[in-house]
Structures are given as C-alpha cells and as structure tokens.
Motif scaffolding. Structure first.
Motif, PDB file in Angstrom:
ATOM      1  N   VAL A 200       0.758  -1.231  -0.150  1.00 63.85           N
ATOM      2  CA  VAL A 200       0.073   0.132   0.123  1.00 63.85           C
ATOM      3  C   VAL A 200       0.877   1.256   0.033  1.00 63.85           C
ATOM      4  O   VAL A 200       0.533   2.158  -0.761  1.00 63.85           O
ATOM      5  CB  VAL A 200      -0.840  -0.006   1.102  1.00 63.85           C
ATOM      6  N   TYR A 201       1.919   1.213   0.682  1.00 64.97           N
ATOM      7  CA  TYR A 201       2.768   2.377   0.882  1.00 64.97           C
ATOM      8  C   TYR A 201       3.242   2.507  -0.653  1.00 64.97           C
ATOM      9  O   TYR A 201       3.629   3.825  -0.860  1.00 64.97           O
ATOM     10  CB  TYR A 201       3.769   2.310   2.043  1.00 64.97           C
ATOM     11  N   ASP A 202       4.084   1.596  -1.001  1.00 70.05           N
ATOM     12  CA  ASP A 202       4.575   1.851  -2.076  1.00 70.05           C
ATOM     13  C   ASP A 202       3.563   2.388  -3.475  1.00 70.05           C
ATOM     14  O   ASP A 202       4.117   3.044  -4.570  1.00 70.05           O
ATOM     15  CB  ASP A 202       5.557   0.548  -2.618  1.00 70.05           C
ATOM     16  N   LEU A 203       2.686   1.408  -3.602  1.00 69.54           N
ATOM     17  CA  LEU A 203       1.680   2.085  -4.471  1.00 69.54           C
ATOM     18  C   LEU A 203       1.410   3.426  -4.328  1.00 69.54           C
ATOM     19  O   LEU A 203       1.189   4.220  -5.228  1.00 69.54           O
ATOM     20  CB  LEU A 203       0.576   1.220  -4.408  1.00 69.54           C
ATOM     21  N   TYR A 204       1.006   3.800  -3.129  1.00 68.33           N
ATOM     22  CA  TYR A 204       0.878   5.413  -2.758  1.00 68.33           C
ATOM     23  C   TYR A 204       2.102   6.332  -3.050  1.00 68.33           C
ATOM     24  O   TYR A 204       1.728   7.369  -3.793  1.00 68.33           O
ATOM     25  CB  TYR A 204       0.544   5.487  -1.282  1.00 68.33           C
ATOM     26  N   LYS A 205       3.339   5.829  -3.070  1.00 68.08           N
ATOM     27  CA  LYS A 205       4.402   6.688  -3.343  1.00 68.08           C
ATOM     28  C   LYS A 205       4.429   6.769  -4.795  1.00 68.08           C
ATOM     29  O   LYS A 205       5.248   7.744  -5.368  1.00 68.08           O
ATOM     30  CB  LYS A 205       5.731   6.122  -2.526  1.00 68.08           C
ATOM     31  N   ASN A 206       4.251   5.766  -5.772  1.00 71.68           N
ATOM     32  CA  ASN A 206       4.520   5.588  -6.938  1.00 71.68           C
ATOM     33  C   ASN A 206       3.258   5.630  -7.850  1.00 71.68           C
ATOM     34  O   ASN A 206       3.370   5.246  -9.099  1.00 71.68           O
ATOM     35  CB  ASN A 206       5.184   4.204  -7.283  1.00 71.68           C
ATOM     36  N   TRP A 207       2.243   6.188  -7.221  1.00 74.46           N
ATOM     37  CA  TRP A 207       1.056   6.189  -8.024  1.00 74.46           C
ATOM     38  C   TRP A 207       0.885   6.941  -9.263  1.00 74.46           C
ATOM     39  O   TRP A 207       0.607   6.321 -10.480  1.00 74.46           O
ATOM     40  CB  TRP A 207      -0.235   6.609  -7.107  1.00 74.46           C
ATOM     41  N   ALA A 208       1.745   8.044  -9.363  1.00 70.53           N
ATOM     42  CA  ALA A 208       1.798   8.855 -10.599  1.00 70.53           C
ATOM     43  C   ALA A 208       2.641   8.300 -11.546  1.00 70.53           C
ATOM     44  O   ALA A 208       2.218   8.827 -12.648  1.00 70.53           O
ATOM     45  CB  ALA A 208       2.454  10.150 -10.073  1.00 70.53           C
ATOM     46  N   VAL A 209       3.299   7.232 -11.493  1.00 66.50           N
ATOM     47  CA  VAL A 209       4.216   6.645 -12.605  1.00 66.50           C
ATOM     48  C   VAL A 209       3.492   5.428 -13.311  1.00 66.50           C
ATOM     49  O   VAL A 209       4.491   4.930 -14.017  1.00 66.50           O
ATOM     50  CB  VAL A 209       5.745   6.712 -12.112  1.00 66.50           C
ATOM     51  N   LEU A 210       2.504   5.147 -12.559  1.00 70.23           N
ATOM     52  CA  LEU A 210       1.869   3.875 -13.108  1.00 70.23           C
ATOM     53  C   LEU A 210       0.806   4.092 -14.101  1.00 70.23           C
ATOM     54  O   LEU A 210       0.281   5.241 -14.163  1.00 70.23           O
ATOM     55  CB  LEU A 210       1.244   3.127 -11.749  1.00 70.23           C
TER      56      LEU A 210
END
Length: 268
Positions: A200-210
C-alpha cells in the motif's frame, strides 16, 4: 508474448519460490532484474507488489485458521493473543520502514548489498543452527508481548535487501527458543500485515508513474508469485522440519559469492 511480460512471469515465479524460505526473495529479485535487464515500473514498486501475491497464497492456504481466529476474537483469549502478537511484531518494521523508505530504496537496493547480505546471512544461519538451544515456546497464541516485539525487531533487519524477511524472523525466533514449526508459521502470518503495508505504501508513493502497461506487468508478476508460493509453502514447512536451515545457508553463500564475483568482474 511481449518480452517484459515473460520477464514478469519469471520474476513472479522466483518471488513465490523464495518468499517463505530464508534466502531473501527481494535479494533474488534485485539480482535477477539486474541480470535480465528488466525495465518495469519505477521505484521498485513491481518487486514489492508481487510479494503480496505470494502472501495471499499463504492467506488462502491458512484461511481456516485465520478465519477461525478472527471469528473467535470476542470470546477466545488465545485468538486475541494471536492477533496481538502479529500486530506487535509488525510494528518495528512498519515504523522503521516508513522512516527509512527513501534511503532503503535509493541506497540499499543494490546488487552489491544483496550479494554481501546473502553471504553474511548464510554464515549467520549456520552459526545459529549450531548454537540454538532447546525450544521453550511452541504456540504462537502463548507468545508473550515481549517475545513478539523481539521477533519483530529481528524482522526489521530484513529491510536490508538480501537479509531475508523470513530468515530474519525465523532465525531470531530460534535464538529466542521458539520451536521450528511455530517460528516458521509465525513468519508466514507476520508476512501478511508486513507485505500488505509495504505494498500500500509503495503504490501510494509511486501512483503517479503507474499506467496501464505497468499495471499489466505487475498483475502478471502478482499472479505468477501467487501460483508459485501456493505450491512451495507446504513443501517448505515439511523440508525445514526434516532438514533444518543449513541447506539454505549453503545456497545463500554460494549464490552470494557467484553474484559478487560476477559484479566485480563486470566492474573491472
């Protein structure tokens, strides 16, 4: 099939095979990604999310025990102790992971760090196996608050890629005189909140690049990891019960030495 999807399948299988044995799934992913030149989503989000696929395989395999525990929380002290111990052991990695997230991803996610950690971890496993004392703790539900916290602190060492989350948790448990079966199962259950939180933390941190393509790559790796872990978990428990952890230690040292030699030869 696109080469990146084939690479994602391979990485997912490797993740599922290595997540629950003390050889460092993250370390294997970092080394393999470097070797095959995998160009996945930025920020190591692929590596973290596919680990959740392996964790969900454990949830499915142990679903009856997990459901029974949750259902009996209001009436059964043992069920409440089980949940408390998982939460307490989870907290050190959660706090330190949040504080050190950027440092870990930018500095420690290195094939050199992984190779050295694999070697040192293998040596540590051998030493622990030869010095471990007669176990005193046999049931997760009967772990004390302090014991659960100490195991959680041991797990936090696995934020260094190559150390192995399951390895740190199980070896730390053995040093604290937990028996092998309880140590291994506690490592499985502790992985659930640990990897869910990290995902959850990594998806939140990288959401913009997905984007859609990245999501497909992650989904393929996720499913491959789930399938591989589903096959390996029961076999891992049976193997550890019969052979202990020395074979994994030897494997760690061998892989670490080979990879370090390859990395040094490439740099020369």
């Amino acid at each position: 099939m696109d080469i990146i999807l084939l690479q994602a399948i391979l990485l997912g299988i490797v993740e599922g095979l290595t997540e629950f044995i003390p050889v460092s799934s993250t370390g294997h992913l970092i080394l393999l990604i470097d070797l095959i030149g995998f160009q996945g989503p930025a920020g190591q989000v692929f590596e973290i999310v596919i680990q959740l696929g392996a964790i969900l395989a454990v949830c499915w395999l142990y679903r009856e025990r997990l459901v029974r525990t949750v259902v009996h929380i209001p009436t059964d002290p043992a069920a409440r102790n089980f949940i408390r111990n998982i939460v307490v052991a989870f907290l050190p990695a959660a706090v330190l992971g949040a504080l050190l997230h950027d440092f870990i991803k930018t500095v420690l996610f290195s094939p050199y760090v992984v190779s050295v950690a694999l070697i040192l971890g293998g040596v540590a496993i051998i030493l622990i196996e030869k010095t471990v004392k007669e176990p005193r703790h046999h049931e997760i539900e009967k772990f004390s608050f302090g014991l659960a916290l100490r195991i959680g602190l041991a797990q936090a060492l696995a934020m260094i890629p190559g150390v192995s989350r399951s390895g740190a948790t199980i070896m730390g448990s053995l040093l604290m005189r937990v028996d092998r079966k309880a140590a291994t199962e506690f490592s499985f259950f502790l992985a659930i909140p640990t990897m869910l939180g990290a995902t959850v933390y990594d998806l939140y941190k990288n959401w913009a690049v997905l984007d859609v393509e990245n999501a497909m790559v992650i989904a393929v790796g996720f499913l491959s990891a789930f399938a591989a872990a589903f096959v390996v978990v029961r076999a891992a428990v049976a193997f550890i019960s019969q052979h202990g952890f020395i074979p994994f230690a030897i494997y760690r040292i061998f892989i670490g030495v080979v990879m370090l030699a390859l990395l040094l030869s490439q740099g020369s």
